[in-house]
Design an enzyme around this catalytic site. Structure first.
Site, mmCIF file in Angstrom:
data_model
loop_
_atom_site.group_PDB
_atom_site.id
_atom_site.type_symbol
_atom_site.label_atom_id
_atom_site.label_comp_id
_atom_site.label_asym_id
_atom_site.label_seq_id
_atom_site.Cartn_x
_atom_site.Cartn_y
_atom_site.Cartn_z
ATOM 1 N N CYS A 1 0.538 -1.292 -0.047
ATOM 2 C CA CYS A 1 0.207 -0.041 0.189
ATOM 3 C C CYS A 1 0.769 1.386 0.063
ATOM 4 O O CYS A 1 0.370 2.367 -0.289
ATOM 5 C CB CYS A 1 -1.001 -0.087 1.276
ATOM 6 N N HIS B 1 -3.155 6.999 2.350
ATOM 7 C CA HIS B 1 -3.554 5.876 1.753
ATOM 8 C C HIS B 1 -4.894 5.468 2.282
ATOM 9 O O HIS B 1 -5.209 5.823 3.803
ATOM 10 C CB HIS B 1 -2.399 4.826 2.279
ATOM 11 N N ASN C 1 -10.094 0.056 0.169
ATOM 12 C CA ASN C 1 -8.767 -0.054 -0.049
ATOM 13 C C ASN C 1 -8.173 -0.565 -1.120
ATOM 14 O O ASN C 1 -8.241 -1.870 -1.211
ATOM 15 C CB ASN C 1 -8.104 -0.651 1.410
#
Ligand code: ACO
Length: 329
Positions: free
Chosen positions: A123, A256, A286
């Site tokens: 990520c 993020h 996500n």
């Protein structure tokens, strides 16, 4: 000969792409219920802020999503594919084991000759890729970079594990980063701590013509939560100090998009009000390396992030990895 070193690199265009298949929490709950697994819209919204995510069709690869996002970014920058001399794709869900997804994207965009490679920092991948492209431009290894974050995380989700499969989605985001006399990227910082490999991983591997071990994403959610909140705060303060700026000068925080609670906590620690935080996790889930450029493009096209705004990008993810980039848009 390398191009001349540049004083700065600067984002000249953004783009993104979500696959058309939107899956609401209710849709996902119905799918899991068919296997006797219980979840609910209320649980997912309360713990994560996620209401829906997009899943790519079986025929769509990471490179396909990346190409759509890249075309939008190139168009916004007024740049032709052949003008790009560096292409970096941040992904943990590549089309193939090799060659890199970046080379596949390069071919699909009709480009050749410039450097192309993937970055694997889960990520945090887009933050790593952007910082590397900035360094390469400032040292004269490249003049015009296409930096993409793209993922099909739905392929590595275990839909029998309700603690992870509700969290992630598919998508892609991209920026064109060009050599510039005006800032630009002001400061970057990248970190990793391999002692935490096991708290967020896909432990399987391909060997002898088969997948061996576990090919699904596994996560210790509470350990990730605790680590993420601490490292995001320290790395954000560090890049601000490097650039000689303070947190209150940040117009937009683009974190993020892991989970609304992690994002709110990071903003609170920096003293930033909620209306300066770009949030897309509610509609996108996500999307790992794609989440930051997706959120950035959403805010740019939505008229929120404007030229000259100070923007702080924050990444955190498996590895454990984390990093931040401070820039004037
Ligand atoms: N639906 C309903 N119930 C669920 C679900 C679900 N989808 N998932 C877990 N539960 C249950 C558990 O079984 C448990 O039940 P029990 O009390 O009967 O045992 C209960 O909910 C609480 O489970 P916890 O795991 O303790 O839930 P927690 O409050 O920690 O929330 C979460 C889980 C959302 C994953 C949280 O730990 C978190 O936000 N972690 C951060 C990790 C993260 O965001 N990761 C994203 C990827 S990493 C990254 O991008 C950096």
């Amino acid at each position: 000969m390398n191009p001349s070193p540049a004083n700065y690199s600067r984002i000249t265009g953004t783009g993104s792409h979500l696959p058309p298949g939107r899956v609401s929490n209710a849709d996902l709950a119905a799918r899991l219920a068919a296997d006797g697994i219980e979840t609910s819209d209320a649980w997912i919204v309360e713990r994560t802020g996620i209401k829906a995510r997009h899943f790519a069709d079986a025929g769509a690869q990471t490179s396909d999503l990346a190409v759509h996002a890249a075309r939008h970014a190139l168009e916004a920058a007024g740049c032709r594919p052949e003008q790009i001399d560096l292409l970096i794709v941040a992904t943990s869900t590549p089309d193939m084991i090799f060659p890199s997804t970046a080379c596949i994207v390069q071919r699909k965009l009709g480009m050749h000759g410039g450097a192309a490679f993937d970055v694997q920092a889960v990520c945090t991948g887009f933050v790593y890729a952007l910082a590397m492209a900035d360094s390469m431009i400032r040292t004269g290894l490249a003049t015009r970079a296409l930096v993409i974050g793209a993922e099909v995380f739905s392929r590595i989700l275990d839909f029998k594990d309700r603690t992870t499969c509700v969290l992630f989605g598919d998508g892609a985001g991209a920026v064109v980063l060009e050599a510039s006399d005006t800032p630009g990227v002001l400061a970057s910082e990248l970190h990793a701590d391999g002692r935490h490999v096991g708290i967020l991983c896909v432990p399987g591997q391909v060997a002898g013509g088969q997948v061996t071990g576990d090919p699904f994403l596994r996560m210790d959610g509470q350990a990730v939560f605790k680590l993420a909140v601490g490292v995001l705060d320290s790395v954000s303060r560090s890049v601000l100090a490097k650039a000689g700026r303070t947190a209150d000068s940040v117009r937009w925080l683009v974190p993020h998009q892991a989970n609304i609670r992690i994002m709110q906590s990071a903003a609170r620690k920096l003293g930033l009000p909620a209306d300066r935080v770009v949030v897309t996790v509610d509609e996108q889930g996500n999307t790992s390396a794609a989440s930051i450029p997706l959120a950035l493009d959403t805010a740019v096209r939505g008229g929120r992030i404007a030229r000259g705004d100070s923007v702080l990008l924050q990444g955190v993810g498996g590895g454990f990895t984390w990093g931040a980039v401070l820039l004037d848009f």
